[in-house]
Enzyme design. Structure first.
Site, PDB file in Angstrom:
ATOM      1  N   ALA A 183     -25.525   6.478  16.855  1.00  0.00           N
ATOM      2  CA  ALA A 183     -24.542   5.670  16.126  1.00  0.00           C
ATOM      3  C   ALA A 183     -23.097   6.011  16.457  1.00  0.00           C
ATOM      4  O   ALA A 183     -22.187   5.546  15.767  1.00  0.00           O
ATOM      5  CB  ALA A 183     -24.768   5.825  14.627  1.00  0.00           C
ATOM      6  N   SER A 184     -22.855   6.788  17.492  1.00  0.00           N
ATOM      7  CA  SER A 184     -21.485   7.211  17.781  1.00  0.00           C
ATOM      8  C   SER A 184     -20.699   6.206  18.604  1.00  0.00           C
ATOM      9  O   SER A 184     -19.475   6.311  18.709  1.00  0.00           O
ATOM     10  CB  SER A 184     -21.487   8.568  18.494  1.00  0.00           C
ATOM     11  OG  SER A 184     -22.130   8.473  19.753  1.00  0.00           O
ATOM     12  N   ARG A 185     -21.365   5.221  19.187  1.00  0.00           N
ATOM     13  CA  ARG A 185     -20.654   4.266  20.041  1.00  0.00           C
ATOM     14  C   ARG A 185     -21.445   2.968  20.165  1.00  0.00           C
ATOM     15  O   ARG A 185     -22.607   2.893  19.775  1.00  0.00           O
ATOM     16  CB  ARG A 185     -20.430   4.860  21.432  1.00  0.00           C
ATOM     17  CG  ARG A 185     -21.724   5.185  22.163  1.00  0.00           C
ATOM     18  CD  ARG A 185     -21.455   5.816  23.524  1.00  0.00           C
ATOM     19  NE  ARG A 185     -20.861   7.140  23.388  1.00  0.00           N
ATOM     20  CZ  ARG A 185     -20.484   7.888  24.417  1.00  0.00           C
ATOM     21  NH1 ARG A 185     -20.577   7.420  25.651  1.00  0.00           N
ATOM     22  NH2 ARG A 185     -19.995   9.088  24.216  1.00  0.00           N
TER      23      ARG A 185
ATOM     24  N   SER B  34     -34.958  -4.487  23.428  1.00  0.00           N
ATOM     25  CA  SER B  34     -34.068  -5.101  24.415  1.00  0.00           C
ATOM     26  C   SER B  34     -34.780  -6.290  25.037  1.00  0.00           C
ATOM     27  O   SER B  34     -36.010  -6.287  25.180  1.00  0.00           O
ATOM     28  CB  SER B  34     -33.693  -4.097  25.508  1.00  0.00           C
ATOM     29  OG  SER B  34     -33.007  -4.753  26.561  1.00  0.00           O
TER      30      SER B  34
ATOM     31  N   TYR C 177     -36.730   1.865  31.666  1.00  0.00           N
ATOM     32  CA  TYR C 177     -36.103   1.297  30.476  1.00  0.00           C
ATOM     33  C   TYR C 177     -36.897   0.102  29.940  1.00  0.00           C
ATOM     34  O   TYR C 177     -37.159  -0.003  28.741  1.00  0.00           O
ATOM     35  CB  TYR C 177     -34.678   0.876  30.818  1.00  0.00           C
ATOM     36  CG  TYR C 177     -33.849   0.407  29.657  1.00  0.00           C
ATOM     37  CD1 TYR C 177     -33.227   1.313  28.812  1.00  0.00           C
ATOM     38  CD2 TYR C 177     -33.665  -0.953  29.408  1.00  0.00           C
ATOM     39  CE1 TYR C 177     -32.448   0.882  27.748  1.00  0.00           C
ATOM     40  CE2 TYR C 177     -32.893  -1.391  28.354  1.00  0.00           C
ATOM     41  CZ  TYR C 177     -32.283  -0.470  27.516  1.00  0.00           C
ATOM     42  OH  TYR C 177     -31.514  -0.908  26.459  1.00  0.00           O
ATOM     43  N   CYS C 178     -37.308  -0.789  30.840  1.00  0.00           N
ATOM     44  CA  CYS C 178     -38.081  -1.970  30.443  1.00  0.00           C
ATOM     45  C   CYS C 178     -39.414  -1.567  29.818  1.00  0.00           C
ATOM     46  O   CYS C 178     -39.840  -2.138  28.800  1.00  0.00           O
ATOM     47  CB  CYS C 178     -38.322  -2.876  31.644  1.00  0.00           C
ATOM     48  SG  CYS C 178     -36.822  -3.583  32.357  1.00  0.00           S
ATOM     49  N   ALA C 179     -40.086  -0.591  30.420  1.00  0.00           N
ATOM     50  CA  ALA C 179     -41.375  -0.140  29.896  1.00  0.00           C
ATOM     51  C   ALA C 179     -41.215   0.468  28.514  1.00  0.00           C
ATOM     52  O   ALA C 179     -42.016   0.215  27.599  1.00  0.00           O
ATOM     53  CB  ALA C 179     -42.000   0.870  30.856  1.00  0.00           C
ATOM     54  N   ALA C 180     -40.169   1.277  28.339  1.00  0.00           N
ATOM     55  CA  ALA C 180     -39.938   1.906  27.043  1.00  0.00           C
ATOM     56  C   ALA C 180     -39.630   0.867  25.969  1.00  0.00           C
ATOM     57  O   ALA C 180     -40.158   0.927  24.851  1.00  0.00           O
ATOM     58  CB  ALA C 180     -38.804   2.922  27.148  1.00  0.00           C
ATOM     59  N   LYS C 181     -38.790  -0.111  26.304  1.00  0.00           N
ATOM     60  CA  LYS C 181     -38.424  -1.125  25.320  1.00  0.00           C
ATOM     61  C   LYS C 181     -39.589  -2.066  25.020  1.00  0.00           C
ATOM     62  O   LYS C 181     -39.748  -2.532  23.889  1.00  0.00           O
ATOM     63  CB  LYS C 181     -37.206  -1.910  25.815  1.00  0.00           C
ATOM     64  CG  LYS C 181     -35.921  -1.093  25.833  1.00  0.00           C
ATOM     65  CD  LYS C 181     -35.576  -0.562  24.452  1.00  0.00           C
ATOM     66  CE  LYS C 181     -34.238   0.136  24.435  1.00  0.00           C
ATOM     67  NZ  LYS C 181     -33.873   0.647  23.082  1.00  0.00           N
TER      68      LYS C 181
END
Length: 324
Positions: A89-91, A218, A231-235
């Protein structure tokens, strides 16, 4: 390049006047830097007397600051504000979500991994809007740190009502050149981190038979993206996990939904270059990048609005039509 990287009210009288009227000294801002596995790094509290009825008091003892639910001027107890944990939550999107929930009346745990100064700025922004927040350093891929963060929220405010799993990283490379470490690090944070945080939060929510969990997925997990197989696999895993959690926790009145952003304006997109930006915009029917506040608005609705109480297991794209 990437489609989305998640690491990425009424009239009031002054809070100090409200405290003085109840016999308390004016609130103070206490800030300290602690190592991981300890209490929250920063707690900033503010509040007000809404229409002369509701109040929030702050107890200060031995250098510790603790927010407590107030008692109304008519002597009747009022419901506590929802307690929300927002990871990463910092950015970027996480920051916008934390600020939106703070403005909506939540007490917010602003989680960060490394950006402590930025997290404190988020807390200050929430305070300036009349909210309450603490910043807490925790790596969501490490179980012990996740459990410590959830305990900190409960120790500070007594409960946990909302979890927003936003923390995420990228380690981009074509699949044939991707190192196992690049794959594992992204999966550990972006998918296993969601599992660990949700499991820890649900343990509290199930006892209370109440809670809302929002996972930031995502559009990349729905349509894929070159150079982001990890990234795609994780999302995509987050999307499947969201649906499974919704089925498992529904009987305990816990709503679990996911938001899938597309291209969102950020520091990263500002550095894409004109040619790449033009090509990206051509794929978006609305012809523009999204704003972090637009993602945050939907998350706020899912987290606290009564009209979202019958929604669970849903994956909501916020991508300007990219996934059509």
């Amino acid at each position: 390049t990437e489609l989305h990287n998640s690491s990425s009210m009424a009239s009031t009288m002054p809070f100090s006047a409200g405290l003085v009227s109840l016999g308390f000294p004016p609130p103070q801002h206490h800030s300290c830097r602690l190592q991981r596995y300890q209490r929250p790094c920063t707690l900033i509290s503010s509040g007000g007397l809404s229409d002369g009825r509701n109040c929030l008091t702050v107890a200060i003892r031995h250098g510790q600051v603790k927010a407590m639910a107030g008692v109304s001027m008519d002597g009747l107890a009022r419901p506590q504000a929802p307690v929300a944990v927002v990871t990463g939550a910092s950015r970027g999107i996480g920051r916008a979500i934390a600020v939106a929930l703070g403005k909506a009346g939540c007490k917010v745990v602003v989680n960060y991994a490394k950006s402590g100064m930025e997290a404190e700025e988020v807390c200050r922004e929430i305070m300036e809007s009349g909210g309450t927040a603490i910043s807490f350093s925790a790596d969501v891929s490490i179980e012990a740190e996740v459990e410590t963060m959830m305990r900190a929220a409960i120790d500070t405010w007594g409960t946990l009502d909302v979890l927003v799993n936003n923390a995420g990283i990228t380690r981009d490379a074509l699949l044939m050149r991707m190192k196992k470490a690049q794959w594992q690090e992204v999966v550990d944070v972006n998918l296993t981190g969601v599992y660990l945080c949700a499991q820890a939060a649900a343990a509290v929510m199930m006892k209370r038979k109440k809670g809302r969990i929002i996972n930031i997925a995502s559009v990349a997990g729905m349509i894929g993206n070159i150079g982001q197989a990890n990234y795609c696999a994780a999302k995509a895993g987050v999307i499947g996990l969201t649906k499974a959690m919704a089925r498992e926790y529904g009987g305990r009145n816990i709503n679990v939904n996911a938001v899938s952003p597309g291209w969102v304006a950020s520091d990263m997109t500002a550095k894409l270059g004109d040619d790449i930006e033009r090509k990206a915009l051509e794929t978006i029917p609305l012809g523009r990048f999204g704003k972090p506040e637009e993602i945050a608005g939907l998350v706020e609705f899912l987290a606290v609005h009564p009209a979202a109480s019958y929604m669970t297991g849903q994956v909501l794209p916020v991508d300007g039509g990219l996934s059509i």
